[in-house]
Each structure stands twice: as structure tokens, then as C-alpha cells.
Design a protein around this motif. Structure first.
Motif, short mmCIF file in Angstrom:
data_model
loop_
_atom_site.label_atom_id
_atom_site.label_comp_id
_atom_site.label_asym_id
_atom_site.label_seq_id
_atom_site.Cartn_x
_atom_site.Cartn_y
_atom_site.Cartn_z
N LYS A 1 -28.33 38.64 71.23
CA LYS A 1 -26.72 38.39 71.81
C LYS A 1 -25.28 38.23 71.40
O LYS A 1 -24.74 38.43 71.76
CB LYS A 1 -27.65 37.02 72.46
CG LYS A 1 -27.82 36.08 72.80
CD LYS A 1 -28.51 34.22 73.20
CE LYS A 1 -29.38 34.01 73.65
NZ LYS A 1 -29.85 32.12 74.12
N ALA A 2 -25.15 38.77 69.97
CA ALA A 2 -24.73 38.80 68.89
C ALA A 2 -24.01 40.48 69.68
O ALA A 2 -22.63 40.08 69.06
CB ALA A 2 -24.62 38.57 67.38
N LYS A 3 -24.57 40.47 70.09
CA LYS A 3 -24.54 42.50 70.27
C LYS A 3 -24.00 42.61 71.30
O LYS A 3 -23.49 43.25 71.65
CB LYS A 3 -25.04 43.64 69.59
CG LYS A 3 -24.96 43.95 68.35
CD LYS A 3 -26.02 44.55 68.03
CE LYS A 3 -26.24 44.91 66.00
NZ LYS A 3 -27.01 45.78 65.21
N GLY A 4 -23.72 41.18 71.86
CA GLY A 4 -23.26 41.26 73.82
C GLY A 4 -24.50 42.01 74.33
O GLY A 4 -24.10 42.51 75.82
N PHE A 5 -25.58 42.26 74.48
CA PHE A 5 -26.52 42.84 75.04
C PHE A 5 -27.37 41.45 76.09
O PHE A 5 -27.86 40.48 75.92
CB PHE A 5 -27.55 43.37 74.44
CG PHE A 5 -27.59 44.71 73.99
CD1 PHE A 5 -26.79 45.86 74.35
CD2 PHE A 5 -27.26 45.20 72.37
CE1 PHE A 5 -26.55 47.08 74.07
CE2 PHE A 5 -26.47 45.74 71.20
CZ PHE A 5 -26.36 46.92 72.56
N LYS A 6 -27.99 41.97 77.39
CA LYS A 6 -28.27 40.51 77.80
C LYS A 6 -29.58 41.68 78.63
O LYS A 6 -30.42 40.51 79.38
CB LYS A 6 -27.59 40.81 79.89
CG LYS A 6 -26.14 39.34 78.96
CD LYS A 6 -25.06 39.20 80.18
CE LYS A 6 -23.81 38.97 80.22
NZ LYS A 6 -22.94 38.50 81.19
N LYS A 7 -29.17 42.56 78.48
CA LYS A 7 -30.56 43.27 78.84
C LYS A 7 -31.78 43.55 78.25
O LYS A 7 -31.34 44.42 76.94
CB LYS A 7 -30.77 44.46 80.07
CG LYS A 7 -29.95 44.07 81.33
CD LYS A 7 -29.76 44.99 82.05
CE LYS A 7 -29.11 45.50 83.45
NZ LYS A 7 -28.39 46.05 84.40
N VAL A 8 -32.72 44.03 77.80
CA VAL A 8 -33.84 44.28 76.77
C VAL A 8 -34.73 45.02 77.28
O VAL A 8 -35.45 44.50 77.96
CB VAL A 8 -34.30 43.20 75.86
CG1 VAL A 8 -34.86 43.22 75.03
CG2 VAL A 8 -32.73 42.28 75.15
N GLN A 9 -34.70 46.05 76.85
CA GLN A 9 -36.50 46.82 76.46
C GLN A 9 -37.25 47.05 76.04
O GLN A 9 -37.49 46.90 74.51
CB GLN A 9 -36.37 47.78 77.12
CG GLN A 9 -35.55 49.35 76.63
CD GLN A 9 -35.76 50.45 77.35
OE1 GLN A 9 -36.37 50.68 78.77
NE2 GLN A 9 -34.91 51.42 76.87
N VAL A 10 -37.99 45.99 76.03
CA VAL A 10 -39.71 46.20 74.89
C VAL A 10 -39.98 47.32 74.93
O VAL A 10 -40.73 47.65 75.78
CB VAL A 10 -40.94 44.78 75.36
CG1 VAL A 10 -42.27 45.19 73.64
CG2 VAL A 10 -39.74 43.71 75.34
N VAL A 11 -39.97 48.02 73.19
CA VAL A 11 -40.81 49.43 73.50
C VAL A 11 -42.17 49.13 72.44
O VAL A 11 -41.80 49.14 71.21
CB VAL A 11 -39.57 50.61 72.98
CG1 VAL A 11 -40.10 51.61 72.89
CG2 VAL A 11 -38.16 50.42 73.55
N PRO A 12 -43.32 49.57 72.63
CA PRO A 12 -44.46 49.60 71.96
C PRO A 12 -44.58 50.39 71.31
O PRO A 12 -44.90 51.78 72.03
CB PRO A 12 -45.50 49.30 72.65
CG PRO A 12 -45.54 49.23 74.57
CD PRO A 12 -43.28 49.69 74.59
N LEU A 13 -44.53 50.38 70.10
CA LEU A 13 -45.34 52.03 69.22
C LEU A 13 -47.00 51.72 68.86
O LEU A 13 -46.77 51.66 67.98
CB LEU A 13 -44.00 51.24 68.22
CG LEU A 13 -42.60 51.85 68.34
CD1 LEU A 13 -42.06 51.99 66.92
CD2 LEU A 13 -42.49 53.36 69.05
N LEU A 14 -47.26 51.94 70.13
CA LEU A 14 -48.55 51.57 69.83
C LEU A 14 -49.02 53.15 70.53
O LEU A 14 -48.28 53.53 71.74
CB LEU A 14 -49.16 51.06 70.59
CG LEU A 14 -48.56 49.75 70.43
CD1 LEU A 14 -49.09 47.66 72.14
CD2 LEU A 14 -49.18 48.46 68.92
N LEU A 15 -49.98 53.59 70.20
CA LEU A 15 -50.83 54.56 70.14
C LEU A 15 -51.29 54.38 72.03
O LEU A 15 -51.16 55.80 71.98
CB LEU A 15 -51.54 55.42 69.51
CG LEU A 15 -52.41 56.23 68.68
CD1 LEU A 15 -52.88 56.55 67.54
CD2 LEU A 15 -51.19 57.48 68.85
N VAL A 16 -51.87 53.50 71.81
CA VAL A 16 -52.33 53.61 73.48
C VAL A 16 -52.03 52.61 74.28
O VAL A 16 -51.86 51.24 73.21
CB VAL A 16 -54.64 53.79 73.89
CG1 VAL A 16 -54.47 55.11 72.61
CG2 VAL A 16 -55.27 52.73 73.22
N SER A 17 -52.35 52.49 75.73
CA SER A 17 -51.18 51.11 76.19
C SER A 17 -53.07 49.75 76.27
O SER A 17 -53.39 50.01 77.46
CB SER A 17 -50.86 51.59 77.14
OG SER A 17 -50.85 51.86 78.12
#
Length: 281
Positions: free
Chosen positions: A199-215
């Protein structure tokens, strides 16, 4: 020595994977890629998770073996030179476990065994990969929350690779934030701090990026719990779009990850002092 005469087969590669009940096909697709790239090698795939092995046998009637069983098969097969490819992201506890198995086999097997580095071990490979990934997934006016699985102990070997990954991502792009599932800086213990920073950087949109080998299960359960928690706090949150043929984001199918794995195999054969006919990739 008479026993050595039985080691008369060509080179072999063992893909040493953790395993997944629902995403094991991604490991088998990697096996096919390795076979295509190294056509003069026998290629085997092992899973280290006994739970995965048991569930695959029970639910799908599919038989897989762990690394000790697989190395025993390779030894009986008679390969002189064997590269064990560590299919792990970081050189932490799972990799250390594989190393101990390989070191044990070296006491009685007359084959030449060499285990590769995990994927994000060398600083150059790691840096180039993280830059490439960040460039591919980033969107204007959207924060990236990179989620690392993590490791339960702070004295785990190789934890610097996790710290470097998290720190580097946050330093190269002011849209980037990081946390873990189970290790240092776990999301659900510091989610309020993460939300305040975003929020402090002004972002309202967030995408979660999983650093996982497989889903696998962590993707299905944890990533969407994090997404939902962000949405409940007023963000417009999503899980990052897949960058591969899969409909779920994963690392194992990314070209740069596969290139690192294939290069590590090549370097390990070179360290064993053997040449290798390889298709250019």
C-alpha cells in the motif's frame, strides 16, 4: 578387478525429484526432454517423497522408486558413469538428503557417480533467470508477490540461495515483494506488514508468483489462500498467469530452468571425464 567388468553399459542420468501426486507428469515431461537432449544415455526418474510414491501406487496404480532404489537399478544395469540431476530449486535440505544418498552409494558401487547442483545454485545462472522471469511476468501498476516455499531451519545448508533470490528480486524492481510459505518471513505471520508495504508504494493490484517447481498442492491450496487474503484486504489480487503450455504457473517447464538443468548435467559428465553426444539446445 572382476566386479568392474560388469559395469559395461553406457552412461546414465538419474533425475532426482521430490515428486507430486497430481503433477508427476511434469517430471516425466522433463525426463522426455532429457532423453531427447542426451540420446546416448539411459534416463531414470526417482521421487524422494515416500508419501507421493505410496499415493501414486494406491490411487493411480503407478509404480515409482526413490533414489536408493533407482541407483540400485542403475548399478545392476551396469552403467559406468552416472549423473544424478538434483531437480530442486535451492541447494537446501532436500538436496543435502540426495547428496548423502549418493555419497553412501559411492562406498560400494564401482560406477562413477556425480550429483549436479540444484537449479538456483550459481549466482550467474540465478541472476539471469530471475531477471528473465521478472521481465516476463511483470505488469504495469501491479505488484509482484514472490512466494518461496522456504525451509524450517535457519541453519540449513544453502539458505543463502533463498535469501539471495528474495533480496535480488526486491532490489531489481520496486514492484517486487517476497515471502515464504513455511520458512523465514512466512506470509501468514507477516501478511499485515506485506500489505502495508504494498500500500505504501501505491499498488492496488497484486499478482502472486509461486516460486515452485510444479503446480501441485501448494499451488492449489496456499497460493489461492494468499490471493484470497489479499482480496479481503482490498487488493485486486490474482495468481500469476502461466508462462508455459500448462494452465498453472510452474518453474519446471520454463525454458531457462530446463536449460540450467541440462547444462548442469553436461558439466557433471565433463567433471567425470567423459564426453557426451548432446543435441544442441
Amino acid at each position: 578387478m572382476k566386479r568392474f567388468r560388469h559395469y559395461n553399459r553406457k552412461r546414465a542420468i538419474v533425475l532426482a525429484c521430490f515428486g507430486s501426486v497430481i503433477e508427476q507428469q511434469k517430471y516425466l515431461d522433463l525426463e522426455a526432454k532429457v532423453k531427447e537432449t542426451y540420446p546416448d544415455c539411459e534416463v531414470f526418474t526417482s521421487f524422494s517423497s515416500r508419501m507421493v510414491i505410496k499415493l501414486l501406487k494406491k490411487k493411480k496404480k503407478e509404480i515409482y522408486k526413490n533414489l536408493p532404489q533407482t541407483l540400485a537399478d542403475v548399478d545392476m544395469y551396469g552403467s559406468k558413469h552416472v549423473v544424478i540431476s538434483s531437480i530442486n530449486i535451492f541447494p537446501t535440505d532436500e538436496h543435502e538428503y540426495l547428496k548423502s544418498i549418493v555419497e553412501g552409494f559411492q562406498h560400494f558401487s564401482m560406477a562413477n557417480l556425480k550429483i549436479t547442483d540444484p537449479i538456483l545454485t550459481k549466482t550467474k545462472d540465478t541472476t539471469l533467470f530471475l531477471n528473465d522471469l521478472n521481465n516476463k511476468i511483470s505488469k504495469k501498476d501491479t505488484a509482484n508477490l514472490y512466494v518461496i516455499h522456504g525451509t524450517p531451519r535457519l541453519d540449513t545448508a544453502g539458505i543463502d540461495s533463498i535469501n539471495y533470490t528474495a533480496s535480488y528480486l526486491e532490489q531489481i524492481d520496486n514492484r517486487n515483494f517476497s515471502c515464504s510459505l513455511e520458512g523465514a518471513f512466512p506470509y501468514f505471520h507477516m501478511n499485515n506488514a506485506i500489505k502495508n508495504k504494498i500500500k505504501a508504494k501505491g499498488f492496488k493490484k497484486v499478482q502472486v508468483v509461486p516460486l515452485l517447481l510444479v503446480s501441485g498442492n501448494h499451488y492449489i491450496k496456499d497460493m489461492f489462500e494468499i490471493k484470497d487474503d489479499l482480496n479481503e484486504s482490498g487488493f485486486e489480487a490474482t495468481v500469476v498467469d502461466s508462462q508455459t503450455k500448462s494452465d498453472k504457473f510452474n518453474l519446471i517447464e520454463l525454458p531457462m530452468v530446463q536449460d540450467i538443468i541440462l547444462k548442469n548435467i553436461k558439466e557433471s559428465f565433463k567433471m567425470l571425464g567423459v564426453t557426451h553426444r548432446q543435441i544442441t539446445y
